[in-house]
Design an enzyme around this catalytic site. Structure first.
Site, mmCIF file in Angstrom:
data_model
loop_
_atom_site.group_PDB
_atom_site.id
_atom_site.type_symbol
_atom_site.label_atom_id
_atom_site.label_comp_id
_atom_site.label_asym_id
_atom_site.label_seq_id
_atom_site.Cartn_x
_atom_site.Cartn_y
_atom_site.Cartn_z
ATOM 1 N N ASP A 142 0.836 -1.202 0.000
ATOM 2 C CA ASP A 142 0.000 0.000 0.000
ATOM 3 C C ASP A 142 0.872 1.253 0.000
ATOM 4 O O ASP A 142 1.800 1.378 0.801
ATOM 5 C CB ASP A 142 -0.898 -0.017 1.243
ATOM 6 C CG ASP A 142 -1.918 1.111 1.244
ATOM 7 O OD1 ASP A 142 -2.375 1.503 0.158
ATOM 8 O OD2 ASP A 142 -2.261 1.598 2.346
ATOM 9 N N ASN A 165 -10.012 0.359 1.028
ATOM 10 C CA ASN A 165 -8.951 0.328 2.037
ATOM 11 C C ASN A 165 -9.533 0.664 3.404
ATOM 12 O O ASN A 165 -10.208 1.687 3.561
ATOM 13 C CB ASN A 165 -7.854 1.330 1.681
ATOM 14 C CG ASN A 165 -6.995 0.862 0.519
ATOM 15 O OD1 ASN A 165 -7.406 0.010 -0.270
ATOM 16 N ND2 ASN A 165 -5.811 1.421 0.396
#
Length: 290
Positions: A81, A238
């Site tokens: 990420d 997310n």
């Protein structure tokens, strides 16, 4: 089972649902997310954020994530990420990650394209999916992973930093990224005021790019907002800050309720709270009733 992001999101597109991507900077978080997914029998994305290298290096946490993914009874992608450079991307791929995000959104448009193209070429050679970002994702300043303050998100000028649907089409065509993180009103961290999401913009982005749209700052939204986002093209959400907050609150309550304390009991309390929080999120992400 370890799978690529493309595999997971292709099925999400077919089923009109979203898959949760959960940052896991601790063993308790990895266990919580994996156990929740297996109990619900839903696919998940286990993520390591580059910013969390300060908590635990990718060289330590990466192999743990990959091992959990391979052992899981559900499809699991292991994802980097907010990777900021090709070196961290290569490290993730070498460790067995099946998906990487290259975040060059702070660069000029041309440099963003050039950087993403380089990552896409390298990652695809290794059968690894790529997520890129276009637009500005702000942070609330509490639990957020980026440096921008809440002022931008709260200002009337915030929409100037949102992802432009026409530019998004050009960006995806030139980079061939597999998924695109788009800015349409969410922020990283804890929401200090009710979020105002631009769903018309989101739908236009989805229609133009014909790729899965990723929603960053996915914690803390209402069920209705989640469902609207999913029905307008979001396929990856997310989720981190509110799960981490739930774990911290459980530890606080345990300390207040017990006189004799042992560290391992605190980690257990945190894991169970995180598990219940992400479980609720997973259930919402699969519920796409209009």
């Amino acid at each position: 089972m370890l799978v690529t992001l493309n595999e997971i999101l292709a099925k999400a597109e077919e089923g009109n649902y979203a898959v949760g991507a959960f940052n896991c900077p601790t063993l308790e978080a990895v266990r919580a997310v994996t156990e929740a997914a297996e109990e619900l029998q839903v696919p998940i994305i286990l993520s390591h954020a580059e910013v969390h290298n300060e908590l635990v290096p990718i060289e330590i946490m990466g192999p743990i994530l990959v091992d959990f993914a391979k052992r899981a009874s559900v499809p699991v992608a292991v994802h980097l990420d907010h990777g900021t450079n090709i070196e961290i991307v290569k490290t993730a791929i070498d460790l067995g990650f099946s998906s990487v995000m290259i975040d060059a959104s702070h660069m000029s448009y041309e440099d963003n394209i050039r950087t993403v193209k380089e990552v896409v070429e390298y990652a695809h050679q290794h059968n690894v999916s790529v997520e890129a970002e276009l637009g500005v994702m702000t942070s609330s300043g509490i639990g957020g992973e980026e440096t921008q303050g809440a002022e931008l998100a709260a200002s009337g000028e915030a929409s100037d930093y949102y992802t432009d649907p026409l530019i998004a089409k050009d960006f995806v065509e030139k980079t061939e990224t597999d998924a695109l993180a788009a800015s349409f009103g969410t922020v990283h961290g804890i929401y200090m005021s009710e979020p105002k999401l631009d769903f018309d913009r989101l739908q236009a982005i989805s229609d133009n790019i014909q790729r899965p749209v990723v929603m960053h700052g996915g914690s803390g939204l209402s069920t209705d907002d989640y469902l609207k986002a999913i029905n307008n093209g979001v396929r990856k959400i997310n989720y981190y800050s509110y799960a981490a907050k739930a774990g911290a609150q459980a530890v606080k309550e345990y300390i207040n309720a017990h006189e004799n304390l042992f560290y391992h009991d605190l980690t257990t309390a945190a894991k169970e709270a995180i598990k219940e929080d992400v479980k609720r999120a997973m259930e919402i992400f699969l519920n796409t009733k209009k």
